[in-house]
Design a protein around this motif. Structure first.
Motif, PDB file in Angstrom:
ATOM      1  N   PHE A 241      46.009 -37.055 -15.321  1.00 47.75           N
ATOM      2  CA  PHE A 241      46.685 -36.116 -15.672  1.00 47.75           C
ATOM      3  C   PHE A 241      48.283 -36.460 -15.295  1.00 47.75           C
ATOM      4  O   PHE A 241      48.332 -37.379 -14.419  1.00 47.75           O
ATOM      5  N   GLY A 242      48.984 -35.709 -15.499  1.00 48.66           N
ATOM      6  CA  GLY A 242      50.276 -35.693 -14.866  1.00 48.66           C
ATOM      7  C   GLY A 242      50.322 -34.849 -13.566  1.00 48.66           C
ATOM      8  O   GLY A 242      49.328 -34.953 -13.126  1.00 48.66           O
ATOM      9  N   ASN A 243      51.432 -34.489 -13.070  1.00 58.29           N
ATOM     10  CA  ASN A 243      51.438 -34.212 -11.888  1.00 58.29           C
ATOM     11  C   ASN A 243      50.521 -32.910 -11.662  1.00 58.29           C
ATOM     12  O   ASN A 243      50.643 -31.737 -11.901  1.00 58.29           O
ATOM     13  N   LYS A 244      49.629 -33.196 -10.479  1.00 59.64           N
ATOM     14  CA  LYS A 244      48.790 -32.268 -10.065  1.00 59.64           C
ATOM     15  C   LYS A 244      48.109 -32.538  -8.690  1.00 59.64           C
ATOM     16  O   LYS A 244      48.064 -33.872  -8.161  1.00 59.64           O
ATOM     17  N   GLU A 245      47.732 -31.531  -7.593  1.00 54.93           N
ATOM     18  CA  GLU A 245      47.309 -32.073  -6.615  1.00 54.93           C
ATOM     19  C   GLU A 245      45.800 -32.558  -6.938  1.00 54.93           C
ATOM     20  O   GLU A 245      45.153 -32.071  -7.677  1.00 54.93           O
ATOM     21  N   LYS A 246      45.617 -33.467  -6.141  1.00 52.65           N
ATOM     22  CA  LYS A 246      44.130 -34.103  -6.138  1.00 52.65           C
ATOM     23  C   LYS A 246      43.056 -33.017  -5.706  1.00 52.65           C
ATOM     24  O   LYS A 246      43.287 -32.768  -4.361  1.00 52.65           O
ATOM     25  N   LYS A 247      42.316 -32.773  -6.587  1.00 55.61           N
ATOM     26  CA  LYS A 247      41.279 -31.779  -6.286  1.00 55.61           C
ATOM     27  C   LYS A 247      39.647 -32.197  -6.494  1.00 55.61           C
ATOM     28  O   LYS A 247      39.426 -32.811  -7.520  1.00 55.61           O
ATOM     29  N   TYR A 260      30.202 -24.049  -1.373  1.00 56.61           N
ATOM     30  CA  TYR A 260      31.454 -24.491  -2.010  1.00 56.61           C
ATOM     31  C   TYR A 260      31.778 -25.372  -1.197  1.00 56.61           C
ATOM     32  O   TYR A 260      32.415 -25.550   0.132  1.00 56.61           O
ATOM     33  N   TYR A 261      31.621 -26.810  -1.466  1.00 55.54           N
ATOM     34  CA  TYR A 261      31.849 -28.086  -0.649  1.00 55.54           C
ATOM     35  C   TYR A 261      33.409 -28.654  -1.329  1.00 55.54           C
ATOM     36  O   TYR A 261      33.349 -28.815  -2.452  1.00 55.54           O
ATOM     37  N   ASP A 262      34.382 -28.567  -0.321  1.00 58.95           N
ATOM     38  CA  ASP A 262      35.615 -29.043  -0.787  1.00 58.95           C
ATOM     39  C   ASP A 262      35.821 -30.720  -0.097  1.00 58.95           C
ATOM     40  O   ASP A 262      35.714 -30.911   1.094  1.00 58.95           O
ATOM     41  N   PHE A 263      35.963 -31.653  -1.088  1.00 62.85           N
ATOM     42  CA  PHE A 263      36.289 -33.024  -0.606  1.00 62.85           C
ATOM     43  C   PHE A 263      37.551 -33.369  -1.176  1.00 62.85           C
ATOM     44  O   PHE A 263      37.933 -34.629  -1.026  1.00 62.85           O
ATOM     45  N   SER A 264      38.558 -32.322  -1.490  1.00 64.29           N
ATOM     46  CA  SER A 264      40.264 -32.930  -1.554  1.00 64.29           C
ATOM     47  C   SER A 264      40.635 -33.479  -0.426  1.00 64.29           C
ATOM     48  O   SER A 264      40.441 -33.003   0.708  1.00 64.29           O
ATOM     49  N   PRO A 265      41.445 -34.351  -0.698  1.00 66.72           N
ATOM     50  CA  PRO A 265      42.176 -35.190   0.417  1.00 66.72           C
ATOM     51  C   PRO A 265      42.968 -33.920   1.141  1.00 66.72           C
ATOM     52  O   PRO A 265      42.866 -34.393   2.586  1.00 66.72           O
ATOM     53  N   LYS A 266      43.439 -33.079   0.818  1.00 67.42           N
ATOM     54  CA  LYS A 266      44.099 -32.264   1.608  1.00 67.42           C
ATOM     55  C   LYS A 266      43.290 -31.202   2.400  1.00 67.42           C
ATOM     56  O   LYS A 266      43.785 -30.705   3.545  1.00 67.42           O
TER      57      LYS A 266
END
Length: 349
Positions: A241-247, A260-266
């Motif tokens: 995709f274009g500019n978006k947060e890696k999620k 709810y497991y969040d493995f986003s870099p941030k």
């Protein structure tokens, strides 16, 4: 294999992942001793050998690694359409072998690898898919016992297209022989995590598309899945995709709670476990669980491989049958999309 010596390894293929992931994992492991390398372009093999901490000998021919009596294990990092040939050579010369994911370029090749593995139980044939060994797998399995009957899930992993992604510059990815291109190359990581936690996918309906020509093939999928357990859920994947947060998140929904497991870099590696709700009077709780020092590198899978080779059976779990299923899900997604999102049953070996 004796327990008092390191496993001597020949590395076949000297690409980016061999240099950045496998070689360091092998060199830093107490279980392994990389001693040799092969690349069809000999100068590349020589450069690889010169940059290694170990003193690696360079083979001139592909078969030399399999014929070498010094070698205990062949570590294959070739374009996946060559995995079947490598497995056949390993069996011919009675060498243990690990191949990189996805297991093969297509299901016919993958099915043959599964068959060969079953027919040769005394030879270790495994697939390197390190997401199977994430700490999150066991953490989530433990948490699931607290949310009652699992009803559904949402698995989501999306990000911006990385024009500087060094892995996309390789010719075998830009002109893929493996089905689904980006989906089977990167997507099997996500599917390994999903199925390791919730079990195999039985059937699905999917839509795929290609956003970037650099991907070589389709690079986005949206799918509705039914697992063999009866659990239903969505699987969304793509980094085109274009500019978006890696999620990245994996939500598991039960009749007595949710995860709810969040493995986003941030966000780091963490999940929220919520319990209660099975009845009107249930106490509702919420706790956040942090997963420290997650096994995102390949070091853990080589640690477990080393233990397996020393007789600790059950240390590794990504056998050909398991890796076949990951690729078969991709195959089903492609077939469903090509058939206007009709229901497709996931193939078995």
């Amino acid at each position: 294999m004796s327990t008092d010596k390191q496993t001597k390894v020949a590395i076949i293929g000297t690409g980016i992942f061999a240099k950045k992931a496998h070689l360091p994992s092998l060199e830093n492991s107490p279980y392994f001793n990389p001693v040799a390398v092969y690349n069809r372009t000999i100068p590349k093999a020589e450069t690889f050998a010169n940059e290694a901490k170990s003193d690696l000998k360079v083979y001139k021919e592909f078969d030399d690694a399999f014929k070498d009596p010094e070698i205990d294990l062949i570590d294959v990092l070739l374009p996946v359409q060559f995995n079947l040939n490598a497995v056949e050579k390993a069996v011919e010369f009675k060498k243990n072998i690990v191949i990189e994911k996805p297991i093969a370029a297509n299901l016919d090749q993958a099915r043959e690898i599964v068959k060969i593995s079953k027919e040769n139980p005394n030879i270790l044939i495994a697939v390197n898919e390190h997401w199977v060994y994430l700490k999150a797998v066991n953490e989530l399995k433990n948490a699931i016992t607290k949310i009652g009957n699992v009803v559904g899930f949402n698995y989501h992993s999306t990000g911006s297209f990385n024009f500087d992604n060094q892995y996309l510059t390789t010719s075998w990815r830009q002109n893929p022989e493996h089905i689904g291109g980006f989906l089977s190359d990167g997507g099997v990581h996500q599917l390994a995590l999903l199925t390791s936690v919730l079990g195999n996918v039985e059937e699905l309906n999917a839509r795929t598309t290609q956003v970037r020509p650099q991907s070589g093939d389709v690079d986005v999928v949206w799918a509705l899945c039914k697992l063999k357990s009866g659990v239903i859920g969505s699987f969304n994947y793509g980094s085109a995709f274009g500019n978006k947060e890696k999620k990245g998140f994996f939500e598991i929904l039960g009749d007595n709670g949710s995860i709810y497991y969040d493995f986003s870099p941030k966000s780091g590696d963490r999940f929220i476990l919520r319990t209660g709700g099975l009845s009107a009077n249930d106490e509702k709780t919420e706790v956040e669980i942090k997963i420290d020092n997650e096994y995102w590198s390949t070091a853990r899978e080589f640690e477990l491989l080393g233990k397996e080779l020393r007789g600790e059976k059950g240390s590794i779990s990504c056998w050909p049958e398991v890796a076949f299923h990951h690729l078969a899900i991709v195959d089903a997604m492609l077939k469903s999309s090509q058939a206007d999102s009709k229901t497709v049953v996931v193939a078995t070996p």
